[in-house]
Write a protein that holds these residues in place. Structure first.
Motif, short mmCIF file in Angstrom:
data_model
loop_
_atom_site.label_atom_id
_atom_site.label_comp_id
_atom_site.label_asym_id
_atom_site.label_seq_id
_atom_site.Cartn_x
_atom_site.Cartn_y
_atom_site.Cartn_z
N GLU A 1 0.82 -1.22 0.00
CA GLU A 1 0.00 0.00 0.00
C GLU A 1 0.85 1.27 0.00
N GLY A 2 2.16 1.13 0.20
CA GLY A 2 3.06 2.28 0.26
C GLY A 2 3.86 2.29 1.54
N PRO A 3 4.54 3.41 1.83
CA PRO A 3 5.35 3.51 3.05
C PRO A 3 4.49 3.31 4.30
N ASP A 4 5.06 2.60 5.29
CA ASP A 4 4.33 2.28 6.52
C ASP A 4 5.21 2.65 7.72
N ALA A 5 5.02 3.87 8.24
CA ALA A 5 5.82 4.35 9.37
C ALA A 5 5.52 3.58 10.65
N ALA A 6 4.40 2.87 10.72
CA ALA A 6 4.05 2.10 11.90
C ALA A 6 4.81 0.76 11.97
N ALA A 7 5.32 0.30 10.85
CA ALA A 7 6.08 -0.96 10.81
C ALA A 7 7.51 -0.69 11.29
N PRO A 8 8.20 -1.73 11.77
CA PRO A 8 9.60 -1.53 12.17
C PRO A 8 10.42 -0.99 10.99
N ALA A 9 11.30 -0.03 11.28
CA ALA A 9 12.14 0.57 10.23
C ALA A 9 13.17 -0.43 9.73
N TYR A 10 13.56 -0.26 8.50
CA TYR A 10 14.59 -1.10 7.88
C TYR A 10 15.96 -0.49 8.04
N LEU A 11 16.94 -1.35 8.10
CA LEU A 11 18.33 -0.98 7.93
C LEU A 11 18.72 -1.58 6.59
N ASN A 12 19.24 -0.76 5.68
CA ASN A 12 19.56 -1.19 4.33
C ASN A 12 21.02 -0.90 4.00
N ALA A 13 21.58 -1.72 3.14
CA ALA A 13 22.94 -1.52 2.63
C ALA A 13 22.99 -2.11 1.23
N VAL A 14 24.09 -1.82 0.54
CA VAL A 14 24.34 -2.42 -0.77
C VAL A 14 25.75 -2.98 -0.76
N ALA A 15 25.90 -4.15 -1.35
CA ALA A 15 27.22 -4.78 -1.50
C ALA A 15 27.54 -4.92 -2.98
N LEU A 16 28.75 -4.56 -3.33
CA LEU A 16 29.27 -4.79 -4.68
C LEU A 16 30.07 -6.08 -4.60
N VAL A 17 29.63 -7.08 -5.34
CA VAL A 17 30.21 -8.42 -5.25
C VAL A 17 30.88 -8.76 -6.57
N THR A 18 32.18 -8.97 -6.52
CA THR A 18 32.92 -9.40 -7.71
C THR A 18 32.95 -10.92 -7.69
N THR A 19 32.32 -11.53 -8.69
CA THR A 19 32.11 -12.98 -8.66
C THR A 19 32.26 -13.63 -10.03
N ARG A 20 32.49 -14.93 -9.97
CA ARG A 20 32.48 -15.76 -11.17
C ARG A 20 31.32 -16.75 -11.12
N LEU A 21 30.42 -16.59 -10.13
CA LEU A 21 29.22 -17.42 -10.05
C LEU A 21 28.23 -17.00 -11.14
N ALA A 22 27.49 -17.95 -11.67
CA ALA A 22 26.40 -17.63 -12.59
C ALA A 22 25.33 -16.88 -11.81
N PRO A 23 24.56 -16.01 -12.47
CA PRO A 23 23.54 -15.23 -11.76
C PRO A 23 22.55 -16.09 -10.97
N SER A 24 22.07 -17.18 -11.56
CA SER A 24 21.09 -18.02 -10.86
C SER A 24 21.71 -18.70 -9.65
N LEU A 25 22.98 -19.06 -9.74
CA LEU A 25 23.66 -19.68 -8.60
C LEU A 25 23.90 -18.65 -7.50
N LEU A 26 24.26 -17.45 -7.88
CA LEU A 26 24.42 -16.37 -6.89
C LEU A 26 23.09 -16.14 -6.18
N LEU A 27 21.99 -16.10 -6.93
CA LEU A 27 20.67 -15.93 -6.33
C LEU A 27 20.37 -17.06 -5.34
N ALA A 28 20.70 -18.28 -5.70
CA ALA A 28 20.46 -19.42 -4.80
C ALA A 28 21.26 -19.25 -3.51
N PHE A 29 22.49 -18.80 -3.61
CA PHE A 29 23.29 -18.55 -2.41
C PHE A 29 22.68 -17.43 -1.57
N LEU A 30 22.18 -16.38 -2.22
CA LEU A 30 21.54 -15.29 -1.47
C LEU A 30 20.33 -15.80 -0.71
#
Length: 177
Positions: free
Chosen positions: A68-97
């Protein structure tokens, strides 16, 4: 299965090319010890096979986004981004995630529900795919400041394949245009 590919990489095929690819992974948590969970997940990314390097942004806090959109009543998120240098195939990386999420108690009960850990594969080099299991780049990444802000903080020249420079995407998002 309808799939578009760039770089000649099939998202399901094992990679035979030893050339590393940079993947962008968004991390988020709004339940439990959020900071410890993100730190542990980043450490697990670093231990994955065929991962040569992981650089992670500092975490940023954001309001929970529900269908429904932003929900200030829900617990807040902590977010980050990682840059991953890999030789894994995309689907295999997704499975690991997804395995890392499961180890941290991730349950998929409701769309965009509260969670102990969320790991999204945002991009994988310049690969594009509209596969039902793995859409690349992530279809809502350009609409999420909690992805764009930490990504830009560790890669000022970042580009979201097919969408453009992250800096410009963030400016558009903030201006509402």
């Amino acid at each position: 299965m309808n799939r578009r590919l760039a770089e000649g990489i099939d998202v399901d095929a094992p990679r035979t090319d030893p050339t590393p690819v940079r993947a962008v992974v968004a991390l988020g948590a709004n339940l439990g010890d959020r900071a410890a969970t993100l730190d542990a997940a980043i450490a697990e990314l670093r231990r994955l096979p065929l991962v040569d390097d992981v650089r992670a942004s500092a975490p940023v806090e954001s309001v929970a986004v529900k269908p429904e959109g932003p929900d200030a009543a829900a617990p807040a998120y902590l977010n980050a981004v990682a840059l991953v240098t890999t030789r894994l195939a995309p689907s295999l990386l997704l499975a690991f995630l997804q395995a890392i999420e499961a180890r941290h108690g991730r349950e998929r009960r409701e769309r965009w529900g509260d969670r102990t850990l969320d790991l999204d594969l945002i991009s994988y080099g310049s690969v594009t795919s509209d596969d039902a299991v793995l859409t690349l780049p992530h279809p809502r990444a350009a609409e999420r400041d909690f992805v764009l802000v930490p990504w830009l903080s560790i890669d000022p020249d970042a580009e979201l394949p097919g969408r453009g420079r992250v800096e410009v995407l963030l400016e558009r998002l903030r201006s509402g245009s």
